[in-house]
Design an enzyme around this catalytic site. Sequence first.
Site, PDB file in Angstrom:
ATOM      1  N   ASP A  50      -6.478 -10.276  -4.306  1.00 14.66           N
ATOM      2  CA  ASP A  50      -6.834  -8.940  -4.764  1.00 14.66           C
ATOM      3  C   ASP A  50      -7.884  -8.534  -3.755  1.00 14.66           C
ATOM      4  O   ASP A  50      -9.006  -9.055  -3.779  1.00 14.66           O
ATOM      5  CB  ASP A  50      -7.429  -8.958  -6.176  1.00 14.66           C
ATOM      6  CG  ASP A  50      -7.770  -7.539  -6.636  1.00 14.66           C
ATOM      7  OD1 ASP A  50      -8.336  -6.774  -5.829  1.00 14.66           O
ATOM      8  OD2 ASP A  50      -7.459  -7.194  -7.783  1.00 14.66           O
ATOM      9  N   HIS A  51      -7.528  -7.655  -2.830  1.00 14.46           N
ATOM     10  CA  HIS A  51      -8.412  -7.481  -1.672  1.00 14.46           C
ATOM     11  C   HIS A  51      -9.778  -6.902  -2.040  1.00 14.46           C
ATOM     12  O   HIS A  51     -10.709  -6.987  -1.261  1.00 14.46           O
ATOM     13  CB  HIS A  51      -7.721  -6.710  -0.540  1.00 14.46           C
ATOM     14  CG  HIS A  51      -7.631  -5.232  -0.757  1.00 14.46           C
ATOM     15  ND1 HIS A  51      -6.763  -4.670  -1.642  1.00 14.46           N
ATOM     16  CD2 HIS A  51      -8.298  -4.200  -0.185  1.00 14.46           C
ATOM     17  CE1 HIS A  51      -6.903  -3.357  -1.619  1.00 14.46           C
ATOM     18  NE2 HIS A  51      -7.837  -3.035  -0.738  1.00 14.46           N
ATOM     19  N   HIS A  97      -7.650  -4.133  -9.150  1.00 14.18           N
ATOM     20  CA  HIS A  97      -8.913  -3.908  -8.441  1.00 14.18           C
ATOM     21  C   HIS A  97     -10.069  -3.566  -9.384  1.00 14.18           C
ATOM     22  O   HIS A  97     -11.141  -4.169  -9.330  1.00 14.18           O
ATOM     23  CB  HIS A  97      -8.757  -2.793  -7.409  1.00 14.18           C
ATOM     24  CG  HIS A  97      -7.621  -3.012  -6.437  1.00 14.18           C
ATOM     25  ND1 HIS A  97      -7.258  -4.261  -6.004  1.00 14.18           N
ATOM     26  CD2 HIS A  97      -6.776  -2.142  -5.814  1.00 14.18           C
ATOM     27  CE1 HIS A  97      -6.235  -4.142  -5.159  1.00 14.18           C
ATOM     28  NE2 HIS A  97      -5.925  -2.871  -5.035  1.00 14.18           N
TER      29      HIS A  97
HETATM   30  C1  BG6 Z   1      -3.814  -0.950  -2.776  1.00 10.55           C
HETATM   31  C2  BG6 Z   1      -3.000   0.105  -3.470  1.00 10.55           C
HETATM   32  O1  BG6 Z   1      -3.800  -2.137  -3.504  1.00 10.55           O
HETATM   33  O2  BG6 Z   1      -5.162  -0.512  -2.649  1.00 10.55           O
HETATM   34  C3  BG6 Z   1      -3.084   1.420  -2.718  1.00 10.55           C
HETATM   35  O3  BG6 Z   1      -1.663  -0.325  -3.561  1.00 10.55           O
HETATM   36  C4  BG6 Z   1      -4.518   1.807  -2.489  1.00 10.55           C
HETATM   37  O4  BG6 Z   1      -2.403   2.447  -3.412  1.00 10.55           O
HETATM   38  C5  BG6 Z   1      -5.303   0.650  -1.886  1.00 10.55           C
HETATM   39  O5  BG6 Z   1      -4.531   2.924  -1.616  1.00 10.55           O
HETATM   40  C6  BG6 Z   1      -6.783   0.965  -1.786  1.00 10.55           C
HETATM   41  O6  BG6 Z   1      -7.414  -0.004  -1.006  1.00 10.55           O
HETATM   42  P1  BG6 Z   1      -8.746   0.350  -0.207  1.00 10.55           P
HETATM   43  O7  BG6 Z   1      -9.174  -0.939   0.390  1.00 10.55           O
HETATM   44  O8  BG6 Z   1      -8.370   1.390   0.795  1.00 10.55           O
HETATM   45  O9  BG6 Z   1      -9.705   0.878  -1.219  1.00 10.55           O
END
Ligand code: BG6
Length: 484
Positions: free
Chosen positions: A180-181, A243
């Site tokens: 989960d980045h 997230h």
């Molecule tokens: C992803 C979603 O997991 O996270 C995207 O699938 C979203 O829809 C993205 O845009 C957002 O990531 P970050 O790092 O740009 O906030």
Amino acid sequence: ALKDNTVIVVLGASGDLAKKKTYPALFGLYRMGFLPKDVKIVGYARTKMDDAEYHKRITSYLKVADDDQDGQAKIQEFKQFTSYVSGGYEDGPSFAKLNEVLQAIESKYQSKEANRLFYLALPPTVFIPVAQHLKEQCYSTTGKNRIIVEKPFGKDLESCRVLLSSLKQHWTEDETFRIDHYLGKEMVKNILVLRFANIAMNAPWDKNSISNVQITFKEPFGTEGRGGYFDEFGIIRDVLQNHLLQVLSIITMERPVSFSAEDIRDEKVKVLRAIPPIERSDTLLGQYVAANGKPGYLDDDTVPPNSVCPTYAATTLWIHNPRWEGVPFILKAGKALNEAKVEVRIQFKDVTQGIFKDISRNELVIRIQPSEAVYLKLNTKTPGLNTRAIPTEMDLTYKRRFTEAKIPEAYEALILDALRGDHSNFVRDDELDVAWRIFTPILHWIEGKSGPSPKPVPYPYGSRGPKELESFIGKYGYKRTVPE
Ligand code: BG6
């Protein structure tokens, strides 16, 4: 740099994730000197191409300014240890061929022990066959094997359980790194330090001092061309269930016994288990419509006509434990809004009335992106010959305070953790289970599996979200403080 011999295999090497995240992160780690010495990177995908063509592609993935001599030179070095194998995802002989390539690489290492890290930058439809083929044909018997997987981890509680148990037939929990980045983001990682290294933060961190908490995700663009994918998932699965819920669990967990991966994740699971499934009445759903020269969600050709898929959702969660009983946690996320911003806003209760009237509440804001910051809204005496209180801020904006610091990309942090075998910032199986339990009933409701689907309220592209939002958050006791 890590000392172990390691081969990193990127499966789905010509796909979007590899292009936007995986390769740039691997290159970033290399530039910073964090990749293992003598590392080799092997790309694997269906597209037939030779190493030269593959190197051309990789170069196009890596963004380095033309006048950045060092960066340009590093790209050339990076290419030296990357190669490519083409093959199908459901085809045994291709994986046997991949294994031969890996063995040939490893035979050149001085010590024959080598770790293999498999990164599945792949659509969920092929997770299971690939996991199985890798286990059966590419599993090293001399070093450690690790596998990185990305969401979606199913679509609801049941499908997630099916997916996890199929993967578990081949890979143990210890070998699996579920990304989960958001857990790799600098400011998300800072939350544990803010909370547990500061008594001033830690002491008022409960229902006695806190009125309500909002965790907000805003993006200024719509689903543009990605609508086909998005429509199947919706904003809740795309952002809230993973997230934002991860951020919530770190904001609300009890202090872990240690910083070990298991102690941290035990506490996260414990707090999530105290959250009942979300009520329909605690939910606000929206869908963007054309405005400001931008198309509406339903104008996207890849979106089915009349789709009721939410592109905006606000949901309120309640935690039934002694620390948080009665405090609303509002998770809200939307596409096609007025700005890009992700933040946690903790609003404290009013001070006892009496000596002051009409003063703003304290708020602690943790801005995750853009421009990392932590600030606390405080009331201060207006300087001068009067006693009026005015709202001010104690402001820790990273750009000003840490002028030299380079904030790592989330994927850089996470790939390095996986190389080190550290699971702290990866999602454990039971965490996923509780996360789906919280969201599955409203997802089924939205999809018409338990009566008619609710119709999302419209909001204009580029706006702050549905106009109903103000009264929605007001209902949970949020009081707007003076404008920032
Ligand atoms: C992803 C979603 O997991 O996270 C995207 O699938 C979203 O829809 C993205 O845009 C957002 O990531 P970050 O790092 O740009 O906030």
